[in-house]
Design an enzyme around this catalytic site. Sequence first.
Site: not given
Ligand code: NDP
Length: 337
Positions: A48-49, A122, A161, A179, A188-189, A231, A304, A309-310
Amino acid sequence: MTEIPDPLSPEALAGLVATALVRHGAGDAQAAAVGRTVAAAERDGAESHGLFRLPGYVASLRSGKVDGAADPELTSPAPAVLAVDARLGFAPLALELGIPALVERARETGIAALAVRNCFHFAALWPEVEAIAERGLVGLAMTAATPMVAPAGGAKPFFGTNPLAFAFPRADGSVMAFDQASAAMARGDIMIAARDGAAVPEGVGIDPQGRPTTDPAAILAGAQLPFGGYKGASIALMIELLAGAVAGDLFSIEAGAVDNGDGGPPRGGELVIALDPDRFGHGTAWRGGSEAFLEQLLAIEGTRLPGSRRNVRRAQALTQGITLSPVNRAALTDLLA
Ligand code: NDP
């Protein structure tokens, strides 16, 4: 026609993205910094980014909303505070200027903050907090956006968001980072689901009448919901106050009001905080302590660490290269033409 290799290295992808941006009016430095950010997202499977955002970056250059040749300026308004005026350019170059200075300052003062303002954001936030933790410090970052998320109890978009990112240095030199948007799902998703005709899970958003829905298009027209009800809403609220009021930029509602609707990044500030754990008066004991703690967490079946994952996707991309999805390849080809 510019050839896009398959697969290609993150550096090659960054270069192609930069070339596309320069062709649409960006200066070399701004284009290169956005290129690195987009390529890092593709490398890490943060769809998404990554390239998904490139048409938006280009749209904001074409509309003149963003100054693609902006030269950000770093100042220090207080001993432990730094500020980068992005001068209406994109966020990545401003962050590349501010983060090394922030780390240096936090090593002197134990804790320091960086306000990035007058920028268009972005991107994901993990690149900047990882850059702090790779230098041995703890990083926290947050930014607001435009109104997309309803406050707890409300049915109207009000918060962005508003993502929050955190990174912690590991004993082996790696980084643990999370993050996450304060919305139940990143916008984005939801846009990708709408593009692909897929439903999103319940709890992600409401339609324009305030009714729960799993239709991404109805949510984009209505409002997203914060994660965890009130929350998540309180975290979004905190981010508005810190990245907006304290960092000296716009609240999401203000950014929405001034946006020209070109589909590019919204105006908004970012607040980044760095802490040097070695300066908290108990030596380096935190290193062993945190490692033992994380080990105990990982000993629980099914767990984990965030970011893992990243990291797996990154390791794959670094050995095998990045294979672009057909839709991303087509978009990049189009923008390079
Ligand atoms: P996700 O819900 O995909 O993931 C959030 C975090 O949780 C990640 O660090 C992820 O790690 C971790 N995670 C996921 N599953 C698990 C698990 N089972 N156990 C432990 N940790 C876990 O992210 P969002 O959809 O909330 O956000 C996606 C991106 O969007 C972010 O990078 C954010 O900065 C960006 N964003 C940017 C905005 C802007 O205005 N610039 C606005 C909103 C969002 P992993 O990645 O390894 O899965």
